[in-house]
Structures are given as structure tokens and as C-alpha cells.
Design a protein around this motif. Structure first.
Motif, short mmCIF file in Angstrom:
data_model
loop_
_atom_site.label_atom_id
_atom_site.label_comp_id
_atom_site.label_asym_id
_atom_site.label_seq_id
_atom_site.Cartn_x
_atom_site.Cartn_y
_atom_site.Cartn_z
N PRO A 106 -7.59 71.61 5.98
CA PRO A 106 -6.16 71.29 5.89
C PRO A 106 -5.28 72.41 6.43
O PRO A 106 -5.70 73.56 6.53
CB PRO A 106 -5.94 71.11 4.37
N ASP A 107 -4.06 72.06 6.74
CA ASP A 107 -3.07 73.05 7.18
C ASP A 107 -2.92 74.14 6.12
O ASP A 107 -2.85 73.87 4.92
CB ASP A 107 -1.72 72.39 7.40
N GLY A 108 -2.84 75.38 6.60
CA GLY A 108 -2.53 76.50 5.71
C GLY A 108 -3.53 76.74 4.60
O GLY A 108 -3.16 77.27 3.55
N SER A 109 -4.80 76.41 4.82
CA SER A 109 -5.78 76.49 3.73
C SER A 109 -6.67 77.73 3.77
O SER A 109 -7.50 77.92 2.88
CB SER A 109 -6.67 75.25 3.74
N ARG A 130 -4.86 77.25 18.71
CA ARG A 130 -3.88 76.38 18.05
C ARG A 130 -4.40 75.87 16.71
O ARG A 130 -3.66 75.79 15.73
CB ARG A 130 -3.51 75.21 18.97
N GLU A 131 -5.68 75.51 16.68
CA GLU A 131 -6.28 75.04 15.43
C GLU A 131 -6.34 76.18 14.41
O GLU A 131 -6.09 75.96 13.21
CB GLU A 131 -7.69 74.50 15.69
N ARG A 134 -3.03 76.54 12.87
CA ARG A 134 -2.74 75.43 11.94
C ARG A 134 -3.38 75.65 10.57
O ARG A 134 -2.73 75.45 9.53
CB ARG A 134 -3.23 74.11 12.53
N VAL A 135 -4.65 76.05 10.54
CA VAL A 135 -5.37 76.13 9.27
C VAL A 135 -5.11 77.42 8.51
O VAL A 135 -5.45 77.51 7.32
CB VAL A 135 -6.89 75.94 9.47
N ARG A 137 -2.84 80.20 6.53
CA ARG A 137 -1.62 80.28 5.74
C ARG A 137 -0.65 81.25 6.44
O ARG A 137 -1.08 82.09 7.25
CB ARG A 137 -1.92 80.78 4.34
N LYS A 272 -0.27 85.16 11.80
CA LYS A 272 0.61 83.99 11.68
C LYS A 272 1.76 84.38 10.76
O LYS A 272 1.56 84.65 9.58
CB LYS A 272 -0.15 82.79 11.12
#
Length: 273
Positions: A106-109, A130-131, A134-135, A137, A272
Motif C-alpha cells: 500500500p501507499d506509504g507503508s 516511482r513505485e 509511492r510505497v 512514507r 521522500k
């Protein structure tokens, strides 16, 4: 960067799914590639309690090292053969089959992501970045390692021998340059395009200790995919000349009854926000 080539993905997947190649890498190349892991984990800021993803985990070396720091480590690889090997070597860790360019999280996991010499094998490394963005945090870090530019020993000896005595334009599926991320500017640009900030690029000195001058040729033939295919596509006469050139190049690094080949790596990291 060129459009991703599906045939390159299939080529890499088929190669790394072969048990002989997975075993060959473990036996011949891992003694040098694992030397970069501590610097890689430092660059990603991996510490106790963090949830860390090791992408293109192979036999699980970086995931195991992260777990050794007290992290909750997960390893992912597109090769079921590699995942099976990782589970045998590190049965207490979590290894999963999956795609670096479509991470099943999931996003930010996740707190950090690492890939030790994995991006060399991705058809679309920008998709991986990019992935990863996304994942992770906010505040999470990505770090990856690649080989230094080809003019600094290492794999440059292989490709230099092929250029001198064989052909580079053999019928292999085209993929991203093996040395794409050996260029700090490319690293910084790709990370920025994926959304990362505060990129750092550092050179890490590694040494590949080989038992004989033929050790480099044998390791590439037994434990790699793209470089081995390049050698296998040569004529018998050219291959013999390439092997001899590699033997002579390695012989120049004789030391204490072995051959210590410089294999500098580039470790790149970013955050990030």
C-alpha cells in the motif's frame, strides 16, 4: 530513456529463474556484491524497528542484513528460484515473489527501500523509482547500488575485452544501459523525476578476490545473465580471445597468491519529503 522492452523483461526473468544461474551468482558474485550492503543500508538510514523492503533481493542478502540491524525486513524478487533460495538461506525472514515496477504494497507503508545491484536488471528503472516513492512514507528513504563507470576496472574489463576481440552488437533484447546509473547526474535526475529530494551519490570501494586469472570469466559465465549472454553470443574464436584478454587483465591484479580486482560501486540515496 528508451521505452521499456517486454522482451528484455522476459530475457532477464528467464535467466534469473535458472537454478544454475542463481547458484552461480551465490557462489561467484555474491562475495563481492554483498560488500556494498552495509553502505547501502547506511544510506537508507536503516535502523531497528523500521519496515524495510529489499527489491530484487536475490538470495536475500540485504534483507538479512537489515534484519540483523533489528529492522522488519521484507525481500521481493521476480524470480521464484531466487525467492526459494532466499527462503532456504534465511528461513525466518519474509520473502515474496513480485515485480519491482509494480510493488505489492500500500501507499506509504514502508520506512525504507533498498536494492543492491538490482536496478541493472529492471526494464524500466524509472518505474521502480516511482513505485518506491509511492510505497514509502513521508520521510522514508530509497537507496540502490550499481557498478561504477566501466573505465574503473570491474565490469569494464569484461566489456573492454568484448569490444577489442568480439562484437557488442549481438542479437540480445535491448535494455537500459548496464552503466546507466553509474552517472551521478542520471541518478539525481531520475530520483527527482520520481519525486525524491536530497539525493546523495557516493563511491564505495569493493574488492573481488579471485583464486585464478580465469576467475572473472568463469564467474560471469556461471553467475550472470546479460553479460553471460553477450559472451555466449560470440564466435568460438572471438570467445577464446576475449577469455585470454580477461585473463591477462585480471593477472595484473595479482596479490598474495590471489587476484584482487577493484570493483567500485556507486551507492545512491534520496528522501521522500
Amino acid at each position: 530513456m528508451a521505452e521499456p522492452n517486454p522482451s528484455f523483461r522476459a530475457f532477464e526473468h528467464q535467466g534469473w529463474s535458472a537454478e544454475t544461474v542463481a547458484a552461480g551468482y551465490h557462489d561467484h558474485l555474491s562475495p563481492v556484491t554483498t560488500q556494498a550492503i552495509e553502505a547501502l543500508l547506511d544510506a537508507a538510514g536503516v535502523t531497528r524497528g523500521m519496515r524495510v523492503l529489499d527489491v530484487a533481493t536475490g538470495a536475500g542478502y540485504a534483507a538479512a542484513a537489515a534484519a540483523g540491524r533489528g529492522a522488519d525486513a521484507i525481500g521481493i524478487d521476480f524470480s521464484a528460484t531466487q525467492v526459494a533460495l532466499a527462503r532456504r538461506l534465511y528461513p525466518d525472514l519474509d520473502f515474496r515473489e513480485g515485480d519491482a515496477e509494480a510493488l505489492p504494497f500500500p501507499d506509504g507503508s514502508l520506512d525504507a527501500g533498498v536494492s543492491n545491484f538490482g536496478v541493472l536488471h529492471f526494464p524500466d528503472p524509472d518505474a521502480f523509482l516511482r513505485e518506491a516513492f509511492r510505497v514509502l512514507r513521508p520521510g522514508g528513504r530509497i537507496a540502490f547500488s550499481v557498478w561504477a563507470p566501466r573505465d574503473r576496472a570491474g565490469f569494464g574489463l569484461v566489456y573492454g575485452a568484448v569490444q577489442a576481440h568480439g562484437r557488442m552488437d549481438v542479437p540480445l533484447p535491448p535494455g537500459p544501459s548496464f552503466f546507466l546509473f553509474s552517472d551521478p547526474a542520471q541518478c539525481e535526475n531520475s530520483l527527482a523525476a520520481a519525486g525524491f529530494r536530497s539525493a546523495t551519490v557516493a563511491t564505495v570501494p569493493l574488492v573481488w578476490r579471485l583464486a585464478s586469472p580465469d576467475g572473472l570469466f568463469e564467474a560471469i559465465m556461471k553467475g550472470s545473465v546479460r553479460a553471460a549472454a553477450l559472451l555466449q553470443a560470440q564466435t568460438p574464436e572471438a570467445l577464446a580471445a576475449i577469455r585470454n584478454a580477461m585473463r591477462q587483465a585480471v593477472a595484473a591484479y595479482a596479490r598474495d597468491g590471489a587476484f584482487e580486482l577493484p570493483m567500485p560501486a556507486i551507492v545512491t540515496a534520496a528522501k521522500k519529503l
